[in-house]
Write a protein that holds these residues in place. Structure first.
Motif, PDB file in Angstrom:
ATOM      1  N   PHE A   1      -9.035   5.739  -4.907  1.00 19.99           N
ATOM      2  CA  PHE A   1      -9.613   6.588  -5.949  1.00 19.99           C
ATOM      3  C   PHE A   1     -10.611   7.586  -5.367  1.00 19.99           C
ATOM      4  CE2 PHE A   1     -13.239   7.089  -8.915  1.00 19.99           C
ATOM      5  CZ  PHE A   1     -12.629   7.950  -9.816  1.00 19.99           C
ATOM      6  N   LYS A   2     -11.456   7.110  -4.494  1.00 26.67           N
ATOM      7  CA  LYS A   2     -12.527   7.945  -3.948  1.00 26.67           C
ATOM      8  C   LYS A   2     -12.048   8.915  -2.872  1.00 26.67           C
ATOM      9  CE  LYS A   2     -16.325   5.737  -5.654  1.00 26.67           C
ATOM     10  NZ  LYS A   2     -17.337   6.423  -6.396  1.00 26.67           N
ATOM     11  N   LYS A   3     -11.080   8.486  -2.065  1.00 31.45           N
ATOM     12  CA  LYS A   3     -10.747   9.258  -0.864  1.00 31.45           C
ATOM     13  C   LYS A   3      -9.327   9.811  -0.825  1.00 31.45           C
ATOM     14  CE  LYS A   3     -14.711   8.406   1.189  1.00 31.45           C
ATOM     15  NZ  LYS A   3     -15.703   9.435   1.336  1.00 31.45           N
ATOM     16  N   ASN A   4      -8.323   8.936  -1.026  1.00 24.83           N
ATOM     17  CA  ASN A   4      -6.963   9.360  -0.757  1.00 24.83           C
ATOM     18  C   ASN A   4      -5.976   8.514  -1.561  1.00 24.83           C
ATOM     19  OD1 ASN A   4      -4.431   9.873   0.413  1.00 24.83           O
ATOM     20  ND2 ASN A   4      -5.338  10.292   2.406  1.00 24.83           N
ATOM     21  N   LEU A   5      -5.240   9.152  -2.458  1.00 23.10           N
ATOM     22  CA  LEU A   5      -4.297   8.416  -3.311  1.00 23.10           C
ATOM     23  C   LEU A   5      -3.140   7.797  -2.539  1.00 23.10           C
ATOM     24  CD1 LEU A   5      -4.118  10.533  -6.578  1.00 23.10           C
ATOM     25  CD2 LEU A   5      -5.116   8.269  -6.249  1.00 23.10           C
ATOM     26  N   TRP A   6      -2.940   8.205  -1.289  1.00 20.02           N
ATOM     27  CA  TRP A   6      -1.912   7.551  -0.482  1.00 20.02           C
ATOM     28  C   TRP A   6      -2.252   6.074  -0.272  1.00 20.02           C
ATOM     29  CZ3 TRP A   6       2.857   8.962   0.332  1.00 20.02           C
ATOM     30  CH2 TRP A   6       3.202  10.303   0.154  1.00 20.02           C
ATOM     31  N   LEU A   7      -3.513   5.733  -0.365  1.00 18.75           N
ATOM     32  CA  LEU A   7      -3.891   4.320  -0.269  1.00 18.75           C
ATOM     33  C   LEU A   7      -3.443   3.543  -1.508  1.00 18.75           C
ATOM     34  CD1 LEU A   7      -7.388   4.606   1.403  1.00 18.75           C
ATOM     35  CD2 LEU A   7      -5.285   3.702   2.403  1.00 18.75           C
ATOM     36  N   ALA A   8      -3.322   4.217  -2.646  1.00 20.18           N
ATOM     37  CA  ALA A   8      -2.766   3.559  -3.840  1.00 20.18           C
ATOM     38  C   ALA A   8      -1.283   3.279  -3.621  1.00 20.18           C
ATOM     39  CB  ALA A   8      -2.986   4.408  -5.085  1.00 20.18           C
ATOM     40  N   VAL A   9      -0.590   4.206  -2.956  1.00 19.34           N
ATOM     41  CA  VAL A   9       0.811   3.966  -2.594  1.00 19.34           C
ATOM     42  C   VAL A   9       0.885   2.724  -1.705  1.00 19.34           C
ATOM     43  CG1 VAL A   9       2.816   4.857  -1.342  1.00 19.34           C
ATOM     44  CG2 VAL A   9       1.471   6.402  -2.799  1.00 19.34           C
ATOM     45  N   ALA A  10       0.020   2.687  -0.696  1.00 22.82           N
ATOM     46  CA  ALA A  10       0.004   1.536   0.219  1.00 22.82           C
ATOM     47  C   ALA A  10      -0.365   0.253  -0.511  1.00 22.82           C
ATOM     48  CB  ALA A  10      -0.972   1.794   1.362  1.00 22.82           C
ATOM     49  N   GLY A  11      -1.325   0.335  -1.428  1.00 26.12           N
ATOM     50  CA  GLY A  11      -1.738  -0.848  -2.186  1.00 26.12           C
ATOM     51  C   GLY A  11      -0.620  -1.389  -3.062  1.00 26.12           C
ATOM     52  N   LEU A  12       0.061  -0.498  -3.765  1.00 19.41           N
ATOM     53  CA  LEU A  12       1.175  -0.936  -4.613  1.00 19.41           C
ATOM     54  C   LEU A  12       2.325  -1.494  -3.779  1.00 19.41           C
ATOM     55  CD1 LEU A  12       1.159   1.945  -7.240  1.00 19.41           C
ATOM     56  CD2 LEU A  12       0.817  -0.485  -7.738  1.00 19.41           C
ATOM     57  N   ALA A  13       2.707  -0.762  -2.748  1.00 17.09           N
ATOM     58  CA  ALA A  13       3.811  -1.232  -1.897  1.00 17.09           C
ATOM     59  C   ALA A  13       3.426  -2.536  -1.187  1.00 17.09           C
ATOM     60  CB  ALA A  13       4.180  -0.158  -0.875  1.00 17.09           C
ATOM     61  N   GLY A  14       2.184  -2.597  -0.713  1.00 15.65           N
ATOM     62  CA  GLY A  14       1.708  -3.805  -0.039  1.00 15.65           C
ATOM     63  C   GLY A  14       1.695  -5.000  -0.964  1.00 15.65           C
ATOM     64  N   HIS A  15       1.308  -4.774  -2.207  1.00 14.76           N
ATOM     65  CA  HIS A  15       1.316  -5.870  -3.167  1.00 14.76           C
ATOM     66  C   HIS A  15       2.747  -6.301  -3.473  1.00 14.76           C
ATOM     67  CE1 HIS A  15       0.760  -8.132  -6.911  1.00 14.76           C
ATOM     68  NE2 HIS A  15      -0.355  -8.493  -6.329  1.00 14.76           N
ATOM     69  N   GLY A  16       3.647  -5.332  -3.554  1.00  8.24           N
ATOM     70  CA  GLY A  16       5.049  -5.653  -3.790  1.00  8.24           C
ATOM     71  C   GLY A  16       5.624  -6.522  -2.689  1.00  8.24           C
TER      72      GLY A  16
END
Length: 130
Positions: A71-86
């Protein structure tokens, strides 16, 4: 069947967010990361295991931390978070034995997470945030 439902719901949620405009706020996908990670805490409560609840809470806090940085820095980390959780959905049972998790949940949640990650990745590329 759980994979199909996960894929369909991920498409529905992501398209809904896109059409309604929720995703214009950069918090939409990071919050999704937090929400998908906390369901396992609920399952630990349903399984009546305090030890598992603590373990699941620690994992959820890790994903929440990734979501905050996304949220604060880079939305690509949300991609990584979702994929990583999957991916973690399919390996979680090797690390945490949560008796409250429904049998179908890892397939459903894994499919949802990976598809939502792919959807966000496509949006980020289209919007030029590579």
């Amino acid at each position: 069947m759980e994979y199909l439902v996960g894929v369909v719901l991920a498409i529905a949620v992501c398209v809904f967010g896109l059409v309604v405009g929720f995703d214009r706020d950069r918090v939409f996908y990071p919050v999704m990361v937090v929400v998908v990670a906390t369901y396992y805490c609920l399952f630990a409560v349903m399984g009546a295991s305090t030890t598992v609840l603590i373990s699941e809470s620690l994992v959820a806090c890790g994903f929440a931390a990734v979501a905050v940085v996304a949220f604060k820095k880079n939305l690509w980390l949300a991609v990584a978070g979702l994929a990583g959780h999957g991916v973690f959905d399919f390996a979680r049972h090797f690390v945490i034995q949560n008796p409250g998790v429904p049998v179908y949940w890892p397939g459903f949640c894994g499919a949802f997470d990976v598809l939502a990650a792919a959807f966000l990745a496509v949006l980020l590329v289209k919007r030029g945030t590579v």
